[in-house]
Design a protein around this motif. Structure first.
Motif, PDB file in Angstrom:
ATOM      1  N   ALA A  56       0.818  -1.212   0.000  1.00 17.00           N
ATOM      2  CA  ALA A  56       0.000   0.000   0.000  1.00 17.00           C
ATOM      3  C   ALA A  56       0.859   1.273   0.000  1.00 17.00           C
ATOM      4  N   ARG A  57       2.081   1.171   0.470  1.00 17.82           N
ATOM      5  CA  ARG A  57       2.992   2.322   0.492  1.00 17.82           C
ATOM      6  C   ARG A  57       4.346   1.878  -0.036  1.00 17.82           C
ATOM      7  N   TYR A  58       5.043   2.810  -0.634  1.00 17.02           N
ATOM      8  CA  TYR A  58       6.395   2.515  -1.103  1.00 17.02           C
ATOM      9  C   TYR A  58       7.214   3.799  -1.091  1.00 17.02           C
ATOM     10  N   GLN A  59       8.524   3.621  -1.103  1.00 21.08           N
ATOM     11  CA  GLN A  59       9.428   4.770  -1.027  1.00 21.08           C
ATOM     12  C   GLN A  59       9.591   5.428  -2.386  1.00 21.08           C
ATOM     13  N   GLU A  60       9.861   6.697  -2.315  1.00 20.93           N
ATOM     14  CA  GLU A  60      10.148   7.460  -3.521  1.00 20.93           C
ATOM     15  C   GLU A  60      11.316   6.808  -4.246  1.00 20.93           C
ATOM     16  N   GLY A  61      11.193   6.693  -5.545  1.00 20.58           N
ATOM     17  CA  GLY A  61      12.243   6.093  -6.356  1.00 20.58           C
ATOM     18  C   GLY A  61      12.165   4.578  -6.437  1.00 20.58           C
ATOM     19  N   GLU A  62      11.277   3.998  -5.685  1.00 25.38           N
ATOM     20  CA  GLU A  62      11.083   2.546  -5.687  1.00 25.38           C
ATOM     21  C   GLU A  62       9.739   2.234  -6.328  1.00 25.38           C
ATOM     22  N   GLU A  63       9.552   1.008  -6.684  1.00 27.53           N
ATOM     23  CA  GLU A  63       8.261   0.532  -7.178  1.00 27.53           C
ATOM     24  C   GLU A  63       7.775  -0.562  -6.228  1.00 27.53           C
ATOM     25  N   PRO A  64       6.476  -0.583  -5.947  1.00 21.34           N
ATOM     26  CA  PRO A  64       5.968  -1.668  -5.089  1.00 21.34           C
ATOM     27  C   PRO A  64       6.096  -3.008  -5.814  1.00 21.34           C
ATOM     28  N   ALA A  65       6.224  -4.067  -5.049  1.00 30.29           N
ATOM     29  CA  ALA A  65       6.359  -5.409  -5.631  1.00 30.29           C
ATOM     30  C   ALA A  65       5.101  -5.815  -6.392  1.00 30.29           C
ATOM     31  N   GLU A  66       3.940  -5.342  -5.926  1.00 28.82           N
ATOM     32  CA  GLU A  66       2.677  -5.666  -6.578  1.00 28.82           C
ATOM     33  C   GLU A  66       1.791  -4.429  -6.616  1.00 28.82           C
ATOM     34  N   ASP A  67       0.846  -4.437  -7.520  1.00 26.63           N
ATOM     35  CA  ASP A  67      -0.097  -3.333  -7.663  1.00 26.63           C
ATOM     36  C   ASP A  67      -1.202  -3.501  -6.611  1.00 26.63           C
ATOM     37  N   ALA A  68      -1.156  -2.664  -5.582  1.00 26.37           N
ATOM     38  CA  ALA A  68      -2.110  -2.766  -4.479  1.00 26.37           C
ATOM     39  C   ALA A  68      -3.545  -2.539  -4.959  1.00 26.37           C
ATOM     40  N   ALA A  69      -3.747  -1.646  -5.907  1.00 27.32           N
ATOM     41  CA  ALA A  69      -5.093  -1.379  -6.422  1.00 27.32           C
ATOM     42  C   ALA A  69      -5.662  -2.614  -7.119  1.00 27.32           C
ATOM     43  N   ALA A  70      -4.846  -3.307  -7.891  1.00 28.21           N
ATOM     44  CA  ALA A  70      -5.300  -4.524  -8.570  1.00 28.21           C
ATOM     45  C   ALA A  70      -5.600  -5.621  -7.547  1.00 28.21           C
ATOM     46  N   LEU A  71      -4.784  -5.692  -6.517  1.00 32.68           N
ATOM     47  CA  LEU A  71      -5.031  -6.674  -5.466  1.00 32.68           C
ATOM     48  C   LEU A  71      -6.337  -6.374  -4.739  1.00 32.68           C
TER      49      LEU A  71
END
Length: 155
Positions: free
Chosen positions: A28-43
């Motif tokens: 649900a949260r991630y650091q600037e410059g990083e990408e989350p491992a999965e798309d929280a909205a799709a989940l």
């Protein structure tokens, strides 16, 4: 689909929803410059769909349970209520017997000058009652399981 199969499907859906919850909160949260491992909205969309499936399955199970007749035990709904109460009664009796026997507290008199403790409840009688409740619970659970495999799920 048999009622027992629907109950297994319900348990699978519940596990799936909990896994999705964990994945959503982990992404649900991630650091600037990083990408989350999965798309929280799709989940979240996937979890919503699974919750809708679960709601429909629970409705069908409850409808089926209210029409399945177990003879002396009443409907399946009645039998499930009785089973829940028997489990609570068994737990209460075993906890009371354990507390009265003092085995849960580890109290042993070290010296004769220490105060003695006495059981306020008849431990043997409580354990006998708990054994009888456990037998009733096993028998009822067997009848419930038999009915689960003997009835189809309502549409």
């Amino acid at each position: 689909m048999r009622l027992a199969e629907a109950l297994a499907a319900r348990a699978d859906l519940q596990r799936r929803i909990e896994q999705l919850r964990s994945r959503i909160t982990g992404n649900a949260r991630y650091q600037e410059g990083e990408e989350p491992a999965e798309d929280a909205a799709a989940l979240l969309v996937e979890a919503d769909a699974a919750l809708d499936q679960l709601r429909d399955l629970i409705r069908r199970i409850n409808t089926t349970n209210s029409r399945v007749d177990l003879g002396a035990d009443g409907t399946m709904t009645d039998a499930l209520a009785t089973r829940d109460v028997l489990r609570m009664r068994h737990s209460l009796l075993t906890d009371a017997a354990t507390a009265a026997s003092g085995t849960d507290q580890g109290f042993m008199r070290q010296m004769r000058s220490e105060l003695r403790q006495f059981a306020a409840l008849p431990v043997a009688e409580l354990r006998a009652r708990a054994d009888d409740v456990a037998r009733q619970l096993r028998e009822l659970d067997g009848r419930i399981q038999q009915a689960n495999w003997g009835h189809d799920l309502d549409e």
